[in-house]
Scaffold this motif. Sequence first.
Motif, PDB file in Angstrom:
ATOM      1  N   MET A   1      35.812  22.534  40.809  1.00 45.33           N
ATOM      2  CA  MET A   1      36.352  22.722  42.155  1.00 45.33           C
ATOM      3  C   MET A   1      35.254  23.251  43.074  1.00 45.33           C
ATOM      4  N   SER A   2      35.046  22.578  44.184  1.00 46.93           N
ATOM      5  CA  SER A   2      34.039  23.056  45.125  1.00 46.93           C
ATOM      6  C   SER A   2      34.673  24.080  46.058  1.00 46.93           C
ATOM      7  N   ILE A   3      33.835  24.958  46.600  1.00 44.20           N
ATOM      8  CA  ILE A   3      34.308  25.934  47.570  1.00 44.20           C
ATOM      9  C   ILE A   3      33.578  25.651  48.878  1.00 44.20           C
ATOM     10  N   SER A   4      34.348  25.361  49.959  1.00 39.36           N
ATOM     11  CA  SER A   4      33.716  25.171  51.256  1.00 39.36           C
ATOM     12  C   SER A   4      33.995  26.370  52.136  1.00 39.36           C
ATOM     13  N   LEU A   5      32.935  26.924  52.683  1.00 43.61           N
ATOM     14  CA  LEU A   5      33.060  28.029  53.627  1.00 43.61           C
ATOM     15  C   LEU A   5      32.682  27.478  54.988  1.00 43.61           C
ATOM     16  N   GLU A   6      33.638  27.543  55.938  1.00 45.39           N
ATOM     17  CA  GLU A   6      33.407  26.921  57.244  1.00 45.39           C
ATOM     18  C   GLU A   6      33.485  27.958  58.356  1.00 45.39           C
ATOM     19  N   HIS A   7      32.361  28.230  58.979  1.00 42.93           N
ATOM     20  CA  HIS A   7      32.270  29.135  60.145  1.00 42.93           C
ATOM     21  C   HIS A   7      32.981  30.465  59.907  1.00 42.93           C
ATOM     22  N   LEU A   8      32.795  31.045  58.731  1.00 47.07           N
ATOM     23  CA  LEU A   8      33.482  32.296  58.407  1.00 47.07           C
ATOM     24  C   LEU A   8      32.844  33.470  59.134  1.00 47.07           C
ATOM     25  N   SER A   9      33.702  34.299  59.759  1.00 51.62           N
ATOM     26  CA  SER A   9      33.227  35.529  60.394  1.00 51.62           C
ATOM     27  C   SER A   9      34.171  36.655  60.045  1.00 51.62           C
ATOM     28  N   LYS A  10      33.609  37.863  60.009  1.00 50.02           N
ATOM     29  CA  LYS A  10      34.412  39.036  59.653  1.00 50.02           C
ATOM     30  C   LYS A  10      33.770  40.284  60.249  1.00 50.02           C
TER      31      LYS A  10
ATOM     32  N   ILE B   1      43.984  32.734  33.151  1.00 43.92           N
ATOM     33  CA  ILE B   1      44.855  32.025  34.089  1.00 43.92           C
ATOM     34  C   ILE B   1      44.312  30.631  34.418  1.00 43.92           C
ATOM     35  N   LYS B   2      43.289  30.190  33.672  1.00 44.08           N
ATOM     36  CA  LYS B   2      42.625  28.904  33.937  1.00 44.08           C
ATOM     37  C   LYS B   2      42.326  28.752  35.424  1.00 44.08           C
ATOM     38  N   PRO B   3      41.507  29.642  35.948  1.00 41.29           N
ATOM     39  CA  PRO B   3      41.260  29.656  37.391  1.00 41.29           C
ATOM     40  C   PRO B   3      40.443  28.442  37.821  1.00 41.29           C
ATOM     41  N   GLU B   4      40.614  28.087  39.111  1.00 40.45           N
ATOM     42  CA  GLU B   4      39.841  26.967  39.636  1.00 40.45           C
ATOM     43  C   GLU B   4      38.390  27.386  39.835  1.00 40.45           C
ATOM     44  N   VAL B   5      38.196  28.640  40.252  1.00 38.06           N
ATOM     45  CA  VAL B   5      36.835  29.154  40.373  1.00 38.06           C
ATOM     46  C   VAL B   5      36.797  30.583  39.820  1.00 38.06           C
ATOM     47  N   LEU B   6      35.596  31.006  39.442  1.00 38.86           N
ATOM     48  CA  LEU B   6      35.404  32.335  38.886  1.00 38.86           C
ATOM     49  C   LEU B   6      34.473  33.104  39.815  1.00 38.86           C
TER      50      LEU B   6
ATOM     51  N   GLN C   1      29.398  29.670  31.057  1.00 38.27           N
ATOM     52  CA  GLN C   1      29.701  28.924  32.287  1.00 38.27           C
ATOM     53  C   GLN C   1      29.336  27.461  32.108  1.00 38.27           C
ATOM     54  N   HIS C   2      28.205  27.232  31.486  1.00 35.52           N
ATOM     55  CA  HIS C   2      27.725  25.874  31.246  1.00 35.52           C
ATOM     56  C   HIS C   2      28.723  25.112  30.365  1.00 35.52           C
ATOM     57  N   ASP C   3      29.208  25.799  29.296  1.00 34.31           N
ATOM     58  CA  ASP C   3      30.144  25.149  28.369  1.00 34.31           C
ATOM     59  C   ASP C   3      31.482  24.848  29.034  1.00 34.31           C
ATOM     60  N   LEU C   4      31.982  25.815  29.833  1.00 35.12           N
ATOM     61  CA  LEU C   4      33.304  25.646  30.444  1.00 35.12           C
ATOM     62  C   LEU C   4      33.238  24.777  31.687  1.00 35.12           C
ATOM     63  N   GLY C   5      32.058  24.752  32.322  1.00 33.41           N
ATOM     64  CA  GLY C   5      31.896  23.951  33.529  1.00 33.41           C
ATOM     65  C   GLY C   5      32.699  24.467  34.709  1.00 33.41           C
ATOM     66  N   ILE C   6      33.061  25.745  34.707  1.00 39.65           N
ATOM     67  CA  ILE C   6      33.880  26.305  35.779  1.00 39.65           C
ATOM     68  C   ILE C   6      32.981  26.739  36.940  1.00 39.65           C
ATOM     69  N   THR C   7      33.372  26.336  38.158  1.00 45.34           N
ATOM     70  CA  THR C   7      32.613  26.717  39.353  1.00 45.34           C
ATOM     71  C   THR C   7      32.577  28.240  39.441  1.00 45.34           C
ATOM     72  N   THR C   8      31.372  28.807  39.470  1.00 46.80           N
ATOM     73  CA  THR C   8      31.248  30.260  39.419  1.00 46.80           C
ATOM     74  C   THR C   8      30.353  30.744  40.549  1.00 46.80           C
ATOM     75  N   LEU C   9      30.823  31.838  41.182  1.00 46.43           N
ATOM     76  CA  LEU C   9      30.057  32.438  42.258  1.00 46.43           C
ATOM     77  C   LEU C   9      29.843  33.887  41.865  1.00 46.43           C
TER      78      LEU C   9
ATOM     79  N   PRO D   1      28.892  23.797  45.110  1.00 47.44           N
ATOM     80  CA  PRO D   1      29.226  22.545  44.429  1.00 47.44           C
ATOM     81  C   PRO D   1      30.079  22.774  43.181  1.00 47.44           C
ATOM     82  N   ASP D   2      30.897  21.764  42.885  1.00 43.67           N
ATOM     83  CA  ASP D   2      31.771  21.775  41.720  1.00 43.67           C
ATOM     84  C   ASP D   2      30.958  22.001  40.443  1.00 43.67           C
ATOM     85  N   GLY D   3      31.386  22.969  39.636  1.00 38.65           N
ATOM     86  CA  GLY D   3      30.750  23.207  38.343  1.00 38.65           C
ATOM     87  C   GLY D   3      29.455  23.973  38.383  1.00 38.65           C
ATOM     88  N   SER D   4      29.054  24.415  39.567  1.00 37.26           N
ATOM     89  CA  SER D   4      27.767  25.115  39.644  1.00 37.26           C
ATOM     90  C   SER D   4      27.937  26.603  39.379  1.00 37.26           C
TER      91      SER D   4
END
Lengths: 310, 271
Positions: A1-10, A149-154, A179-187, A26-29
């Motif tokens: 699952m890819s994560i897109s951050l668009e013009h985020l401000s806080k 919980i089989k998350p989409e991203v970690l 991470q490499h084995d599971l292929g889960i998108t991790t940040l 990117p997905d799986g990175s």
Amino acid sequence: MSISLEHLSKSFGTEPVLTDINDVVPDGSLTALLGPSGSGKSTLLRMIAGLETVDQGRIVLHGRDVTHTPARRRNIGFCFQDYAPFYQLSVFDNIAYGLKVRRTAKVDIEREVRELLALVRLEAFADRYPRQLSGGQRQRMALARALAIKPEVLLLDEPFAALDAQVGGELRQWVRSLQHDLGITTLLVTHNQAEAMEVADRVVILNHGRIEQAGEPSAVYDNPVNHFVRSFLGPTTPFNGVAVRPHDLTFVDSTEGVAGVVADVIRLGFEVRVVVTFGDDTTSWVQLTHEEAQRRSVTLGQPVTVAVRR
Amino acid sequence: MMKTSPLWLRFVVVTYILLLVGVPLGFDYQRMFAHGWSGLVAAFGDPMMRSAMWLTVRVVVMTVPLNTVVGVGVALWIVRHPSWRSRLVDRIIDVPLAISPIIIGLMLELAYASNGWFGRPEAALGLHIIFSFPGIVLASVFVSLPLVSRQLIPLLRELGDHQEQTAASLGAGPVRIFLSITLRSLLWATAYGVSLTTARVLGEYGAVLIVSGNIAGLTQTLTLNIGSNFENYDAFHGFVGAGVLATTSIVILLVLGIARHRERKRHEHLA
């Protein structure tokens, strides 16, 4: 699952924390959010997890806009720096927590938790309580709990900062291969550039709430877009009016360089740090391998000529 | 392994505790059994003392749950939602511990008596607060107000809210998080606060003396009954009442101590 951050401000009150953040993980990175303390990297991670509100912009998980989705409906695995173990629950029940919330059948919980315990090598600790675990074991428990919980991203907030150097180093390698084995998108968030370089296949460098540069670690290291990125990713030394990497400097026999005198020689294991003072009273340091230093028999007071390696 | 303290220090501590607590308590029990078991059983037949004991039980049953719920709520509010209001409450909540109970009693009477501030609305609602059961509960609530929250506030600060946020990321809703994470972490500190509150309410004298009117058989709690027995030269019934109160408090502390020890053992390193 890819994560897109668009013009985020806080902002917190009138204090801007993040300004116009744009990135696609990117997905799986395995991406590292790298920056000094106060750069907004942890806030960004918490916003993606839904633990912090978004002032402006969008967070999109593989096409699904989750900007205003509550944390509990995002299906994102999140690990705090302190691992936040549920102290009142056994290791087994910690890992089972998310499955129980999802009303998973008891036999399935038993099976899945056993699998996760094996994955994080804590089979023998199922009935222990978090206070009976070491720091590294707690971290592995927290990872298993998030993965249950089989998350989409970690998302991992400073995952190795609370561990001593040796355990942290071993776990880095382990997390990377997991991470490499599971292929889960991790940040993961870190302030430690060596850690980011070692673990991540992509780094995003944050400073003062803005993204300075993003890309493959070696590409960013070799082609930093500005002085901040250059100095943050590794040591620099002033030479001829610009900042260069000390290991890019060397001693030459020709006259195509700057003449100076060796002012100090510091041995740091495999490498040798040679401090050189030039005629105009400026100072640089040159990083040599121990072998190089011996070959040139560098000694205090020796006249040398310094040039950029080619 | 626990370090052993020097012999003289242990001697000093044990002697001190014995002189302060053990000896007076021993004398009380001695007087309680002055007429043997049959005398003791007969003493419990005293209708005034029975009514006082029953009233004290009712006051505890009303006050302790009330102050427990309020104490947990206030502690969570002060630690998790800091604002100038919660900081103000944080300061004010200790006031009952700093003011003499008799003054608290007088203040409550001024406010809630039929000729006091809230006299008219009370009359309109048909309420009698002062010189009756609600007044005694009010005074007990007041004097034991901060005992639960004071146990919880430092613990909540130490715990932080990462466990709750992790639970949320695992899909748990607010009610589940509160019950399975927050309340569970606070269990033992709350139990300790509850036992302190109970002990305080059992032993309260001054504030309750003023607001209850001390009417034997009606608004006389066990402590007031003990006092009035001594005043009426009926020392024996006084000692019996005192023995009952002391025993209750000791039992509460013992039960709590054993439970805590068991809980701690469960979490100790098994090496």
